[in-house]
Design a protein around this motif. Sequence first.
Motif, PDB file in Angstrom:
ATOM      1  N   ARG A  42       0.986  -1.103   0.102  1.00  0.00           N
ATOM      2  CA  ARG A  42       0.096  -0.131   0.023  1.00  0.00           C
ATOM      3  C   ARG A  42       0.739   1.399  -0.144  1.00  0.00           C
ATOM      4  NH1 ARG A  42      -5.354  -1.540   0.500  1.00  0.00           N
ATOM      5  NH2 ARG A  42      -6.079   0.570   1.113  1.00  0.00           N
ATOM      6  N   MET A  43       1.279   1.717   1.024  1.00  0.00           N
ATOM      7  CA  MET A  43       2.027   3.104   1.128  1.00  0.00           C
ATOM      8  C   MET A  43       3.531   2.546   0.743  1.00  0.00           C
ATOM      9  SD  MET A  43       2.340   5.749   4.063  1.00  0.00           S
ATOM     10  CE  MET A  43       3.275   7.106   4.185  1.00  0.00           C
ATOM     11  N   PHE A  44       4.056   1.531   1.475  1.00  0.00           N
ATOM     12  CA  PHE A  44       5.281   0.872   1.132  1.00  0.00           C
ATOM     13  C   PHE A  44       5.204  -0.437   0.754  1.00  0.00           C
ATOM     14  CE2 PHE A  44       5.935   3.781   4.640  1.00  0.00           C
ATOM     15  CZ  PHE A  44       6.941   4.551   4.115  1.00  0.00           C
ATOM     16  N   TYR A 251       0.464   6.484 -11.836  1.00  0.00           N
ATOM     17  CA  TYR A 251       1.065   7.223 -10.806  1.00  0.00           C
ATOM     18  C   TYR A 251       0.131   7.373  -9.583  1.00  0.00           C
ATOM     19  CZ  TYR A 251       3.352  11.179  -8.824  1.00  0.00           C
ATOM     20  OH  TYR A 251       4.242  11.883  -8.113  1.00  0.00           O
ATOM     21  N   TYR A 253      -2.391   5.919  -8.267  1.00  0.00           N
ATOM     22  CA  TYR A 253      -2.600   4.749  -7.477  1.00  0.00           C
ATOM     23  C   TYR A 253      -1.222   4.216  -6.761  1.00  0.00           C
ATOM     24  CZ  TYR A 253      -7.514   3.842  -8.031  1.00  0.00           C
ATOM     25  OH  TYR A 253      -8.681   3.738  -8.254  1.00  0.00           O
ATOM     26  N   THR A 254       0.037   4.504  -7.422  1.00  0.00           N
ATOM     27  CA  THR A 254       1.058   4.095  -6.777  1.00  0.00           C
ATOM     28  C   THR A 254       1.519   5.177  -5.667  1.00  0.00           C
ATOM     29  OG1 THR A 254       1.698   3.178  -8.841  1.00  0.00           O
ATOM     30  CG2 THR A 254       3.450   3.215  -7.122  1.00  0.00           C
ATOM     31  N   PHE A 255       1.570   6.422  -5.879  1.00  0.00           N
ATOM     32  CA  PHE A 255       2.099   7.201  -5.308  1.00  0.00           C
ATOM     33  C   PHE A 255       1.380   8.359  -4.332  1.00  0.00           C
ATOM     34  CE2 PHE A 255       5.215   6.472  -8.623  1.00  0.00           C
ATOM     35  CZ  PHE A 255       6.418   5.983  -7.839  1.00  0.00           C
ATOM     36  N   THR A 256       0.067   8.562  -4.776  1.00  0.00           N
ATOM     37  CA  THR A 256      -0.798   9.137  -3.955  1.00  0.00           C
ATOM     38  C   THR A 256      -2.042   8.637  -3.284  1.00  0.00           C
ATOM     39  OG1 THR A 256      -2.184   9.912  -5.945  1.00  0.00           O
ATOM     40  CG2 THR A 256      -0.105  11.123  -5.323  1.00  0.00           C
ATOM     41  N   ARG A 257      -2.254   7.459  -3.932  1.00  0.00           N
ATOM     42  CA  ARG A 257      -3.471   6.787  -3.154  1.00  0.00           C
ATOM     43  C   ARG A 257      -2.972   5.755  -2.274  1.00  0.00           C
ATOM     44  NH1 ARG A 257      -8.476   6.484  -6.434  1.00  0.00           N
ATOM     45  NH2 ARG A 257      -8.716   8.469  -7.664  1.00  0.00           N
ATOM     46  N   ASN A 258      -1.875   5.565  -2.227  1.00  0.00           N
ATOM     47  CA  ASN A 258      -1.246   4.386  -1.000  1.00  0.00           C
ATOM     48  C   ASN A 258      -1.947   2.987  -1.490  1.00  0.00           C
ATOM     49  OD1 ASN A 258       0.196   6.354   0.007  1.00  0.00           O
ATOM     50  ND2 ASN A 258      -1.214   6.333   1.928  1.00  0.00           N
ATOM     51  N   GLN A 259      -2.022   2.691  -2.979  1.00  0.00           N
ATOM     52  CA  GLN A 259      -2.514   1.582  -3.309  1.00  0.00           C
ATOM     53  C   GLN A 259      -1.266   0.737  -4.330  1.00  0.00           C
ATOM     54  OE1 GLN A 259      -6.174   0.259  -3.253  1.00  0.00           O
ATOM     55  NE2 GLN A 259      -7.113   2.177  -3.841  1.00  0.00           N
TER      56      GLN A 259
END
Lengths: 292, 413
Positions: A42-44, A251, A253-259
């Motif tokens: 998710r975030m990491f 972008y 989903y990967t970096f701002t939505r923590n998915q």
Amino acid sequence: MSQKWWQQQLPKLVLSPSFALVLFFVYGFILYTGYLSFTDSRMFPSNELVGFANYEKLFALRHWKIAITNLGIFGGLYIGICLVLGLMLAIFLDQKIRGEGVLRPIYLYPMALSFIVTGTAWKWFLDPGIGVEQIVQSWGYTDFEFRWIKDRTMAIYCIVIAGVWQTSGFVMAMFLAGLRGIDGEIMKAARVDGASSVQLYRRIIIPMLRPIFLSAFVVLAHMAIKSYDLVIALTNGGPGRATELPATFMYSYTFTRNQMGVGATSAMVMLMTIAAIIVPYLYSELKGSKKS
Amino acid sequence: MKIRALALALGVAASGAVSAAGEVEVLHWWTSGGEAAALNVLKDDLSSKGVSWADMPVAGGGGESAMTVLRARVTSNNAPTAAQMLGYDILDWGKQGAAADLNAVAAKEGWDAVVPAALQNFAKHDGKWISAPVNVHSTNWVWANKAIFDELGLSAPINFDELVATLEAIKKAGYTPLAHGGQAWQEATIFDSVVLATGGVGFYRKALVDLDADALGSDTMKTVFDRMAILRSYVDDNFSGRDWNLASAMVIEKKAGMQIMGDWAKGEFLNAGQKPGDDFMCFRFPGTSGAVTFNSDQFMMFKVGSDRRDAQNQLASSIMAPSFQSAFNVVKGSVPARTDVSDADFDACGKKGMRDLASANANNTLLGSLAHGHAAPASVKNAMYDVITAHFNGEYSSADAVSELVAAVDAAK
């Protein structure tokens, strides 16, 4: 150690650092992204494997369907119009007209701009408040309306317009190079046999440009699939989410939505799409070069 | 001898940096004029205590790029002393075990007693203070052009029907009734207020904080979307993609009647030389007075080596000092993150904001804002954004929006 050994090994030695870097930073990270797409990151990044859950999730997302549909519209029109327009410009410029030296760079220069600049300029151009609509109305045609960029069903076509404006000159240059490479004797022979101009182009020249079509298609297709900055600058995915493309989806989903898992999955799907286009092309190219 | 001389010379050269308490490195995205000025208050305060400030600004409004940079820094074991952060992000970092423990400072200065409880939920992880809140923004505000209201004999509406009547009157007079920028977060900001006004505090908590599927799919939620559609009809046609400050400018320039926006909008009015009460009006979104939806900028502290810990504690202590909280928030437009700060330096809207915050804290009506990441985690927030903005742009009917909302939240949880 003989000198001969050195001569054999030196090229490999010189190439190995860049080879190692590419291996790690490009292919290594492709593999890592592929791995992440099977985890619940998710975030990491996480190491918890979840099988194909992310792929199921991705294709159930309405947002992703919009992105894919938009890519279909954008990619199809962008590639098609660029090819047709580029070919037309190239044929017209090839008529040994005066001032070609001035005209050619005019069409080519948009390619020198980044998509961010193109996107911002066209955003202002298409904005009903300050752009085309406002100007035409100020000329007295007060009924004139052009507000595609504010309309969720039409906004994607604005991106096509800006993209075509940017790239068709480049495609023109490719076709022009192809046209210049055609042997003048063939054209003369065709003329002697009584072929009209239309016949000459339809039956002889355009078929001879086939390899150029293929190269142009591959260049345009991968630009369409990875286009990100143009959308960000022009509409930022709006109105609403109407102009999201797979790249902007990935972008966010990967970096701002923590998915991150879903984002990695969409990246893999994009990679496979590009591979589906590029790999057959490379294959045919390599096969061709072996023959010659 | 030579070595000593060299050491002395080095010591002199470096004395600025390491003399007393050391250096703090702070990652933030306050790069625009007013925000940078507000931050200078903190820098000056620290340098007077001998702590130097290594700035690490990453431009970009909501801090999305800043978060990307931060992730890279922390995963490579090179965390900054502190980073500006919002809501759930702080808790996510806390869960990763990357946060410092500020309990010693907090206990000494009594933070527990003065910071609103709802805010503490975002500044503490596992009972430990990990973050120092700088301000509280509240989002259920309406900013209105006083001249238009006076001209039409209008006053601040107190419920939704009055709001619609007011908007209708402004529309008839030929102004744009509602200044709005078509970006997902701005639509969600309005959504916050409409949910609160329509369903009340309990419903807001249930639907947006607890993410209860029944509440999300209820008839009340359908009414919320109906009301969003009504508000949409009072926005001009050219709204999509407009930045919030341009929407504020429409109100300032008397082109539009009002804007529904958080209290950072006040800065735009003040910068344009307008006075609260004389040139512009601030009132709570009709039907939400008594409750406050908030978001809070905080400086989250990272685990650092013992050599940097003193400076970090000093930074935390300076941020929480009442004098700084007052000075900073007067400039920034928000209100202090502690309820015991004097409101003497604030303007009328700021004073009202501070009163509202204190009473909302006392009555347990202080709610995290969904639009600004203080009600639900980022994945859920963005899933809701998708539905809210699609509905606002006319893609869904209200009934469809409700079922889409339930499905989107479920998929993102």
